[in-house]
Design an enzyme around this catalytic site. Structure first.
Site, PDB file in Angstrom:
ATOM      1  N   ARG A 104       7.007   0.940  -5.780  1.00  0.00           N
ATOM      2  CA  ARG A 104       5.638   1.486  -5.747  1.00  0.00           C
ATOM      3  C   ARG A 104       5.210   1.612  -7.204  1.00  0.00           C
ATOM      4  O   ARG A 104       5.688   2.505  -7.914  1.00  0.00           O
ATOM      5  CB  ARG A 104       5.635   2.831  -5.025  1.00  0.00           C
ATOM      6  CG  ARG A 104       4.262   3.486  -4.908  1.00  0.00           C
ATOM      7  CD  ARG A 104       4.359   4.792  -4.133  1.00  0.00           C
ATOM      8  NE  ARG A 104       3.133   5.555  -4.186  1.00  0.00           N
ATOM      9  CZ  ARG A 104       2.129   5.439  -3.320  1.00  0.00           C
ATOM     10  NH1 ARG A 104       2.236   4.570  -2.333  1.00  0.00           N
ATOM     11  NH2 ARG A 104       1.046   6.183  -3.431  1.00  0.00           N
ATOM     12  N   HIS A 131      -1.268  -3.376  -0.397  1.00  0.00           N
ATOM     13  CA  HIS A 131      -0.547  -2.248   0.222  1.00  0.00           C
ATOM     14  C   HIS A 131      -0.095  -2.718   1.603  1.00  0.00           C
ATOM     15  O   HIS A 131      -0.532  -2.183   2.634  1.00  0.00           O
ATOM     16  CB  HIS A 131      -1.466  -1.033   0.315  1.00  0.00           C
ATOM     17  CG  HIS A 131      -0.745   0.267   0.452  1.00  0.00           C
ATOM     18  ND1 HIS A 131       0.615   0.361   0.714  1.00  0.00           N
ATOM     19  CD2 HIS A 131      -1.194   1.562   0.402  1.00  0.00           C
ATOM     20  CE1 HIS A 131       0.969   1.629   0.791  1.00  0.00           C
ATOM     21  NE2 HIS A 131      -0.121   2.376   0.611  1.00  0.00           N
ATOM     22  N   GLN A 134       1.260  -0.360   4.559  1.00  0.00           N
ATOM     23  CA  GLN A 134       0.190   0.452   5.142  1.00  0.00           C
ATOM     24  C   GLN A 134      -0.622  -0.363   6.138  1.00  0.00           C
ATOM     25  O   GLN A 134      -0.930   0.096   7.248  1.00  0.00           O
ATOM     26  CB  GLN A 134      -0.730   0.988   4.037  1.00  0.00           C
ATOM     27  CG  GLN A 134      -1.898   1.809   4.548  1.00  0.00           C
ATOM     28  CD  GLN A 134      -1.453   3.084   5.226  1.00  0.00           C
ATOM     29  OE1 GLN A 134      -0.764   3.901   4.627  1.00  0.00           O
ATOM     30  NE2 GLN A 134      -1.865   3.290   6.474  1.00  0.00           N
ATOM     31  N   ASP A 229     -10.781   5.628   2.676  1.00  0.00           N
ATOM     32  CA  ASP A 229      -9.648   5.854   1.779  1.00  0.00           C
ATOM     33  C   ASP A 229     -10.093   6.845   0.704  1.00  0.00           C
ATOM     34  O   ASP A 229     -11.294   7.054   0.488  1.00  0.00           O
ATOM     35  CB  ASP A 229      -9.213   4.519   1.160  1.00  0.00           C
ATOM     36  CG  ASP A 229      -7.896   4.601   0.403  1.00  0.00           C
ATOM     37  OD1 ASP A 229      -7.229   5.651   0.482  1.00  0.00           O
ATOM     38  OD2 ASP A 229      -7.531   3.625  -0.267  1.00  0.00           O
ATOM     39  N   CYS A 270      -5.816   6.153   5.534  1.00  0.00           N
ATOM     40  CA  CYS A 270      -4.397   5.964   5.216  1.00  0.00           C
ATOM     41  C   CYS A 270      -3.753   7.213   4.617  1.00  0.00           C
ATOM     42  O   CYS A 270      -2.529   7.212   4.390  1.00  0.00           O
ATOM     43  CB  CYS A 270      -4.212   4.756   4.302  1.00  0.00           C
ATOM     44  SG  CYS A 270      -5.222   4.782   2.810  1.00  0.00           S
ATOM     45  N   ARG A 298       3.851   4.321   9.904  1.00  0.00           N
ATOM     46  CA  ARG A 298       4.498   3.862   8.672  1.00  0.00           C
ATOM     47  C   ARG A 298       6.011   3.805   8.868  1.00  0.00           C
ATOM     48  O   ARG A 298       6.689   2.863   8.437  1.00  0.00           O
ATOM     49  CB  ARG A 298       4.156   4.795   7.504  1.00  0.00           C
ATOM     50  CG  ARG A 298       2.758   4.661   6.955  1.00  0.00           C
ATOM     51  CD  ARG A 298       2.520   3.357   6.217  1.00  0.00           C
ATOM     52  NE  ARG A 298       3.376   3.218   5.061  1.00  0.00           N
ATOM     53  CZ  ARG A 298       3.089   3.695   3.841  1.00  0.00           C
ATOM     54  NH1 ARG A 298       1.965   4.360   3.638  1.00  0.00           N
ATOM     55  NH2 ARG A 298       3.918   3.496   2.837  1.00  0.00           N
TER      56      ARG A 298
END
Length: 314
Positions: A104, A131, A134, A229, A270, A298
């Site tokens: 990440r 991403h 996700q 988001d 998310c 997830r």
């Protein structure tokens, strides 16, 4: 076996994405079945974190435990990676220890350098370009709620110069879904040309129609999924926050915007979410919100991604 990496969702085909989603749904329904709990026995996932995340870390660590494996968290905030030692050397060394690596990070080049140098599969847990974990979990959630991906429209609202928007656009294009991206009319907050070119090529084959628009109500019209988001991503200076709120407030998903979508539309975020910013409290806490189902997935989809990349998703 060829080493596969997941740096963005379009590294996989639609068929591969659907196989991962279906396998994830199957594991979710029976996560403590002995068929799954020893699949990663003696296997190790090494996780590099340059920026923190509750959901990413906990879901990957829990997933490895549920599959009988082990996850190692390694913070690279303030470390010598890329300073005393190159990222490439770090990846080569780490792949002698671990069976799979995830990272990440802030920049796409970091993921690319790790993937290029690793001798084991690499998963992008987030960079500035994609991403994928996700978005695969998002599409699992969409399948669970809508039954299929046919004839769906997804609309995204807010800052669209970001990783989530890009991979949503790629995935919608791959799946033949329509998508509106609602954002300010400013290149700083709109998708990059490279992404627009990629989705245009994909859409030629699938018939997907993906538009960038600058009106929230227009984007919401006939939408099946409304997606928001955070307006305050990592690295946004404090002194810019008030300006961003004023800029993005016309793109807030509130009751009026939801009311312009289909009556059975769902709301996604998310997470983390800030009520009163990218969405109103009545939307995220309302009956059309599926954000916590989305967050749970997830865990399940990441287990399926790991098994797929290791070639043991049977």
């Amino acid at each position: 076996m060829e080493i596969r990496n997941l740096t963005k969702v379009s590294d996989f085909t639609r068929e591969e994405c659907e196989n991962i989603i279906d396998y994830s749904i199957k594991m979710k329904a029976d996560k403590f079945n002995s068929k799954y709990t020893s699949k990663l026995k003696y296997r190790t996932l090494l996780m590099f974190f340059a920026k923190p995340s509750l959901r990413t870390r906990v879901s990957f660590e829990t997933g490895m435990t549920q599959l009988g494996g082990h996850a190692i968290f390694y913070s690279i905030q303030g470390s010598n990676i890329g300073v005393k030692e190159t990222i490439e050397d770090t990846a080569k060394c780490a792949s002698r220890y671990a069976d799979i690596i995830s990272a990440r990070v802030y920049k796409r080049k970091e993921i690319q350098d790790i993937a290029k140098s690793s001798d084991v599969p690499v998963i992008n847990m987030l960079d500035d370009f994609a991403h994928p974990c996700q978005i695969l979990c998002d599409f699992q959630t969409i399948k669970e709620k809508k039954g299929s991906f046919d004839n769906l429209k997804l609309s995204f609202f807010g800052d669209s110069y970001n990783n989530v928007t890009y991979d949503l656009m790629r995935m919608c294009a791959m799946f033949g879904m329509n998508m509106d991206v609602a954002c300010p009319n400013d290149p700083k907050y709109s998708p990059e040309a490279e992404v627009l070119e990629e989705i245009a090529e994909i859409s030629k084959k699938t018939g997907s129609v993906i538009r960038v628009v600058h009106d929230a109500m227009e984007a919401a019209k006939d939408a099946d999924i409304l997606y928001a988001d955070s307006w305050m991503s990592y690295g946004i200076p404090k002194d810019e926050e008030d300006t961003r709120v004023k800029l993005f407030m016309p793109f807030q998903v509130n009751a009026k915007v939801m009311g312009n979508a289909k009556t059975d539309a769902v709301f996604m975020n998310c997470l983390p979410a800030k009520r009163g910013y990218e969405e109103s409290a009545e939307v995220i806490d309302g009956p059309q919100s599926i954000v916590f189902d989305q967050a749970e997935n997830r865990l399940h989809v990441q287990k399926a991604i790991i098994l797929f990349l290791l070639g043991i998703m049977d």
